[in-house]
Design a protein around this motif. Structure first.
Motif, short mmCIF file in Angstrom:
data_model
loop_
_atom_site.label_atom_id
_atom_site.label_comp_id
_atom_site.label_asym_id
_atom_site.label_seq_id
_atom_site.Cartn_x
_atom_site.Cartn_y
_atom_site.Cartn_z
N VAL A 202 -40.44 0.81 2.52
CA VAL A 202 -41.68 0.94 1.74
C VAL A 202 -41.84 2.37 1.27
N PRO A 203 -42.66 2.59 0.24
CA PRO A 203 -42.92 3.96 -0.23
C PRO A 203 -43.92 4.68 0.66
N VAL A 204 -43.81 6.00 0.70
CA VAL A 204 -44.78 6.87 1.37
C VAL A 204 -45.33 7.81 0.31
N ARG A 205 -46.64 7.85 0.19
CA ARG A 205 -47.28 8.72 -0.80
C ARG A 205 -47.66 10.05 -0.17
N GLY A 206 -47.57 11.13 -0.95
CA GLY A 206 -47.84 12.47 -0.45
C GLY A 206 -49.22 12.97 -0.80
N LEU A 207 -49.39 14.28 -0.75
CA LEU A 207 -50.69 14.93 -0.94
C LEU A 207 -51.30 14.63 -2.29
N GLU A 208 -50.49 14.62 -3.35
CA GLU A 208 -51.02 14.45 -4.69
C GLU A 208 -51.06 12.99 -5.14
N GLY A 209 -50.54 12.07 -4.33
CA GLY A 209 -50.60 10.67 -4.70
C GLY A 209 -49.26 10.01 -5.01
N PRO A 210 -48.33 10.68 -5.74
CA PRO A 210 -47.05 10.03 -6.04
C PRO A 210 -46.22 9.76 -4.79
N VAL A 211 -45.27 8.85 -4.91
CA VAL A 211 -44.36 8.53 -3.80
C VAL A 211 -43.42 9.70 -3.56
N VAL A 212 -43.31 10.12 -2.30
CA VAL A 212 -42.47 11.26 -1.95
C VAL A 212 -41.34 10.89 -1.00
N ALA A 213 -41.41 9.71 -0.38
CA ALA A 213 -40.40 9.34 0.61
C ALA A 213 -40.35 7.83 0.75
N GLY A 214 -39.30 7.38 1.44
CA GLY A 214 -39.18 5.97 1.78
C GLY A 214 -39.12 5.82 3.28
N LEU A 215 -39.83 4.84 3.81
CA LEU A 215 -39.86 4.57 5.25
C LEU A 215 -39.21 3.20 5.46
N GLY A 216 -38.13 3.15 6.24
CA GLY A 216 -37.38 1.90 6.32
C GLY A 216 -36.93 1.52 7.71
N VAL A 217 -36.57 0.25 7.84
CA VAL A 217 -36.02 -0.32 9.08
C VAL A 217 -34.71 -1.00 8.71
N SER A 218 -33.68 -0.82 9.52
CA SER A 218 -32.39 -1.47 9.28
C SER A 218 -31.82 -2.01 10.58
N GLY A 219 -30.98 -3.03 10.45
CA GLY A 219 -30.38 -3.62 11.63
C GLY A 219 -29.47 -4.78 11.26
N PRO A 220 -28.87 -5.41 12.25
CA PRO A 220 -27.95 -6.52 12.01
C PRO A 220 -28.63 -7.68 11.28
N THR A 221 -27.92 -8.26 10.34
CA THR A 221 -28.46 -9.37 9.56
C THR A 221 -28.95 -10.51 10.45
N GLY A 222 -28.23 -10.80 11.52
CA GLY A 222 -28.60 -11.89 12.40
C GLY A 222 -29.99 -11.74 13.00
N ARG A 223 -30.44 -10.49 13.21
CA ARG A 223 -31.77 -10.27 13.76
C ARG A 223 -32.82 -10.08 12.67
N LEU A 224 -32.44 -9.38 11.58
CA LEU A 224 -33.43 -8.98 10.58
C LEU A 224 -33.71 -10.02 9.50
N ARG A 225 -32.71 -10.80 9.10
CA ARG A 225 -32.84 -11.62 7.90
C ARG A 225 -34.10 -12.49 7.92
N LYS A 226 -34.39 -13.14 9.04
CA LYS A 226 -35.56 -14.02 9.09
C LYS A 226 -36.87 -13.25 9.25
N ASN A 227 -36.79 -11.94 9.50
CA ASN A 227 -38.01 -11.14 9.75
C ASN A 227 -38.26 -10.08 8.69
N LEU A 228 -37.50 -10.07 7.60
CA LEU A 228 -37.63 -9.00 6.62
C LEU A 228 -39.04 -8.93 6.02
N ASP A 229 -39.62 -10.07 5.69
CA ASP A 229 -40.96 -10.06 5.10
C ASP A 229 -42.00 -9.57 6.11
N GLU A 230 -41.89 -10.01 7.34
CA GLU A 230 -42.83 -9.58 8.39
C GLU A 230 -42.71 -8.08 8.64
#
Length: 261
Positions: A202-230
């Motif tokens: 997901v995006p992270v917004r900074g002091l002035e409002g625009p997106v400055v970074a991305g915050l993410g989670v990664s892992g094996p497809t077998g664990r993540l695929r069914k939970n990506l939306d959650e």
């Protein structure tokens, strides 16, 4: 007879209050806004602003609005500008790690590449690798897609590298995903960088409002695929917490409007 130490301390407190307002503001502040926010007399406000300006702590733009001064810019140039962001993000990233058990990353754009600036390791033995020193194609990663979708990273041109059969192969294919990413608030990567690896960011917004970074989670497809939306929805909530930490003046205003002490 008044105590000079008391009056001196009061002056410092008032100047500090003005400086804090200017530095933490989402944008330049007018003289009138500062008078209203502090409740100080106009003459006192004018005198203290002049002192702060003379010491390069604040400065006025051509419209007469106040912003942080050259001293802060010089400090930022001499120090890692992301150190404070990493410090504020750390407890949030650990919270995400506790809730998901997976690898959590904070990434920024640097030129036309994505750089990982912080990571929380997975609690599983089978987990995503340490991404801090990995130079991965941005269009194959969830954090890269986020930075592309919010115009933080320049869009690549022409044919794209395709590490797996699931990788996007053209800038047009990448561009077509932006509408969905912006609408739902998160991006996914499904075995696009490595077979057996999924990610969401997901995006992270900074002091002035625009997106400055991305915050993410990664892992094996077998664990993540069914939970990506959650996990995507979890990241949206936690990113909002981080944004409020990065924009304390907005946080205080929101708490006040909600009636929170």
């Amino acid at each position: 007879m008044s105590n000079p130490n008391v009056s001196g301390t009061q002056a410092v407190d008032r100047a500090a209050q003005l400086l804090t307002l200017v530095v933490e503001a989402d944008g330049p502040m007018s003289y009138g806004e500062l008078v209203d926010e502090t409740g100080l007399a106009k003459s006192t406000t004018s005198r203290l602003l002049a002192a702060l300006e003379n010491n390069h702590l604040i400065e006025r733009d051509p419209s007469g609005f106040f912003r942080s001064g050259a001293l802060f810019a010089l400090y930022a140039a001499r120090h890692d500008p992301w150190a404070e962001t990493i410090r504020l993000a750390d407890p949030i990233m650990h919270r995400i790690g506790e809730l998901t058990g997976e690898t959590v990353n904070l990434a920024i754009a640097r030129g036309d590449t994505v750089v990982q600036i912080a990571q929380v390791e997975s609690t599983y033995r089978l987990a995503a690798r340490d991404w801090m020193q990995v130079d991965a194609p941005a269009h194959c990663s969830a954090v890269g897609k986020v930075l592309y979708a919010w115009d933080t990273l320049p869009l690549p041109v022409g044919r794209l590298d395709a590490p797996t059969p699931h990788s996007l192969r053209s800038s047009d294919a990448l561009l077509r995903q932006f509408g969905t990413i912006r609408r739902r608030g998160y991006a996914t990567s499904r075995e696009e960088l490595e077979i057996g690896l999924d990610a969401v960011a997901v995006p992270v917004r900074g002091l002035e409002g625009p997106v400055v970074a991305g915050l993410g989670v990664s892992g094996p497809t077998g664990r993540l695929r069914k939970n990506l939306d959650e996990i995507g929805r979890l990241l949206i909530d936690q990113s909002a917490v981080l944004t409020r930490r990065l924009r304390p003046r907005n946080r205080d205003r929101q708490r006040s409007e909600a009636g929170v002490a």
